[in-house]
Motif scaffolding. Sequence first.
Motif, mmCIF file in Angstrom:
data_model
loop_
_atom_site.group_PDB
_atom_site.id
_atom_site.type_symbol
_atom_site.label_atom_id
_atom_site.label_comp_id
_atom_site.label_asym_id
_atom_site.label_seq_id
_atom_site.Cartn_x
_atom_site.Cartn_y
_atom_site.Cartn_z
ATOM 1 N N CYS A 40 -56.696 0.124 51.041
ATOM 2 C CA CYS A 40 -55.958 -0.518 51.786
ATOM 3 C C CYS A 40 -54.314 0.226 51.884
ATOM 4 O O CYS A 40 -53.697 0.125 52.729
ATOM 5 C CB CYS A 40 -55.838 -1.851 51.410
ATOM 6 N N ASP A 41 -54.303 1.148 50.949
ATOM 7 C CA ASP A 41 -53.005 1.667 50.682
ATOM 8 C C ASP A 41 -51.833 0.853 50.310
ATOM 9 O O ASP A 41 -50.498 1.302 50.494
ATOM 10 C CB ASP A 41 -52.572 2.678 51.595
ATOM 11 N N THR A 42 -52.203 -0.494 49.984
ATOM 12 C CA THR A 42 -51.006 -1.343 49.767
ATOM 13 C C THR A 42 -51.346 -2.244 48.421
ATOM 14 O O THR A 42 -50.683 -3.303 48.372
ATOM 15 C CB THR A 42 -50.818 -2.161 51.027
ATOM 16 N N SER A 43 -52.010 -1.794 47.890
ATOM 17 C CA SER A 43 -52.454 -2.547 46.328
ATOM 18 C C SER A 43 -53.198 -3.775 46.654
ATOM 19 O O SER A 43 -53.186 -4.632 45.463
ATOM 20 C CB SER A 43 -51.119 -2.442 45.369
ATOM 21 N N VAL A 57 -55.530 -0.227 36.143
ATOM 22 C CA VAL A 57 -54.345 0.032 37.165
ATOM 23 C C VAL A 57 -54.728 0.338 38.404
ATOM 24 O O VAL A 57 -55.953 1.199 38.657
ATOM 25 C CB VAL A 57 -53.416 1.315 36.561
ATOM 26 N N LYS A 58 -54.341 -0.022 39.417
ATOM 27 C CA LYS A 58 -54.428 0.266 40.792
ATOM 28 C C LYS A 58 -53.810 1.565 40.892
ATOM 29 O O LYS A 58 -52.569 1.773 41.273
ATOM 30 C CB LYS A 58 -53.963 -0.904 41.904
ATOM 31 N N ALA A 59 -54.432 2.803 41.197
ATOM 32 C CA ALA A 59 -53.920 3.952 41.205
ATOM 33 C C ALA A 59 -53.079 4.304 42.626
ATOM 34 O O ALA A 59 -52.585 5.337 42.449
ATOM 35 C CB ALA A 59 -55.089 4.814 41.289
ATOM 36 N N CYS A 60 -53.197 3.402 43.506
ATOM 37 C CA CYS A 60 -52.446 3.587 44.605
ATOM 38 C C CYS A 60 -51.072 3.121 44.453
ATOM 39 O O CYS A 60 -50.113 3.159 45.285
ATOM 40 C CB CYS A 60 -52.961 3.016 45.910
ATOM 41 N N THR A 61 -50.694 2.281 43.174
ATOM 42 C CA THR A 61 -49.399 1.767 42.738
ATOM 43 C C THR A 61 -48.758 2.820 41.968
ATOM 44 O O THR A 61 -47.624 2.256 41.627
ATOM 45 C CB THR A 61 -49.409 0.621 42.457
ATOM 46 N N MET A 62 -49.282 4.004 41.580
ATOM 47 C CA MET A 62 -48.567 4.538 40.370
ATOM 48 C C MET A 62 -48.591 6.001 40.845
ATOM 49 O O MET A 62 -49.529 6.511 41.564
ATOM 50 C CB MET A 62 -49.537 4.457 39.379
ATOM 51 N N PHE A 63 -47.443 6.811 40.864
ATOM 52 C CA PHE A 63 -47.054 8.144 40.921
ATOM 53 C C PHE A 63 -48.100 8.971 39.925
ATOM 54 O O PHE A 63 -48.035 8.686 38.796
ATOM 55 C CB PHE A 63 -45.869 8.315 40.921
ATOM 56 N N ALA A 64 -48.530 10.322 40.362
ATOM 57 C CA ALA A 64 -49.429 10.986 39.382
ATOM 58 C C ALA A 64 -48.528 11.492 38.194
ATOM 59 O O ALA A 64 -48.780 11.441 37.065
ATOM 60 C CB ALA A 64 -49.878 12.181 40.030
ATOM 61 N N TYR A 129 -60.091 -12.999 36.991
ATOM 62 C CA TYR A 129 -59.572 -11.692 36.725
ATOM 63 C C TYR A 129 -59.843 -10.733 37.831
ATOM 64 O O TYR A 129 -59.289 -9.655 37.924
ATOM 65 C CB TYR A 129 -60.585 -11.238 35.408
ATOM 66 N N LEU A 130 -61.048 -10.864 38.647
ATOM 67 C CA LEU A 130 -61.290 -10.028 39.689
ATOM 68 C C LEU A 130 -60.488 -10.360 41.062
ATOM 69 O O LEU A 130 -60.966 -9.870 42.020
ATOM 70 C CB LEU A 130 -62.901 -10.017 39.853
ATOM 71 N N GLU A 131 -59.694 -11.298 40.925
ATOM 72 C CA GLU A 131 -58.952 -11.931 42.046
ATOM 73 C C GLU A 131 -58.097 -10.394 42.870
ATOM 74 O O GLU A 131 -58.040 -10.567 43.961
ATOM 75 C CB GLU A 131 -57.686 -13.051 42.004
ATOM 76 N N GLY A 132 -57.931 -9.592 42.172
ATOM 77 C CA GLY A 132 -57.174 -8.646 42.589
ATOM 78 C C GLY A 132 -58.056 -7.425 43.416
ATOM 79 O O GLY A 132 -57.690 -6.454 43.738
ATOM 80 N N ASN A 133 -59.470 -7.717 43.378
ATOM 81 C CA ASN A 133 -60.529 -6.872 43.942
ATOM 82 C C ASN A 133 -61.202 -7.475 45.138
ATOM 83 O O ASN A 133 -61.482 -8.712 44.929
ATOM 84 C CB ASN A 133 -61.298 -6.470 43.044
ATOM 85 N N LEU A 134 -61.069 -6.886 46.245
ATOM 86 C CA LEU A 134 -61.605 -7.434 47.561
ATOM 87 C C LEU A 134 -63.008 -6.777 47.978
ATOM 88 O O LEU A 134 -62.948 -5.633 47.797
ATOM 89 C CB LEU A 134 -60.590 -7.530 48.692
ATOM 90 N N CYS A 135 -64.005 -7.800 48.051
ATOM 91 C CA CYS A 135 -65.205 -7.223 48.728
ATOM 92 C C CYS A 135 -65.524 -7.870 50.086
ATOM 93 O O CYS A 135 -65.540 -8.972 50.268
ATOM 94 C CB CYS A 135 -66.403 -7.793 47.901
ATOM 95 N N ARG A 136 -65.339 -6.697 50.989
ATOM 96 C CA ARG A 136 -65.345 -7.160 52.187
ATOM 97 C C ARG A 136 -66.989 -7.519 52.712
ATOM 98 O O ARG A 136 -66.891 -8.354 53.847
ATOM 99 C CB ARG A 136 -65.165 -5.914 53.188
#
Length: 161
Positions: A40-43, A57-64, A129-136
């Motif tokens: 999603c690019d939006t965490s 960690v959602k890796a799209c929310t963290m700079f390398a 705990y898994l609320e931050g993970n979406l399954c389409r």
Amino acid sequence: MPQVSMKVNGTERSGEIEGRTLLVEFLREGLKLTGTHVGCDTSQCGACVVHVNGKAVKACTMFAAEAEGAEVTTIEGIAGKDGTLSAVQQAFRDYHGLQCGFCTPGMVMSATALLEENPKPTESEVRHYLEGNLCRCTGYQNIVKAVMAASGQEVAPVAAE
């Protein structure tokens, strides 16, 4: 360009990055570890979950650059060196905790972090705990069963189709 160095799946890795490079981009494009998905690019979706110093960690929310010197584990790093699946990976396989598979790496990484924090969660705790993970594909029921099974708790078998 600045350099970034970190231990990824037990191996020291480094590379040149722009300051705005996200961790997920560095892993996928710089290190060619494409198991970590960008959804999603939006965490919002959780497909990019990795572990940084043992925390999910959602890796799209963290700079390398923020992972400089850190220990990063991706989906590619949780199986045994001999290819043996982790308990969570095996349970996802056994309990059909995946459908299209796009969310699976993030789900597995989140579930692994949950079980490290809480080895015997209730079904409600797994769902929370898994609320931050979406399954389409709406495969949540079997995902929850897989996590419960990976924790060593009694789970009803998945019905054969």
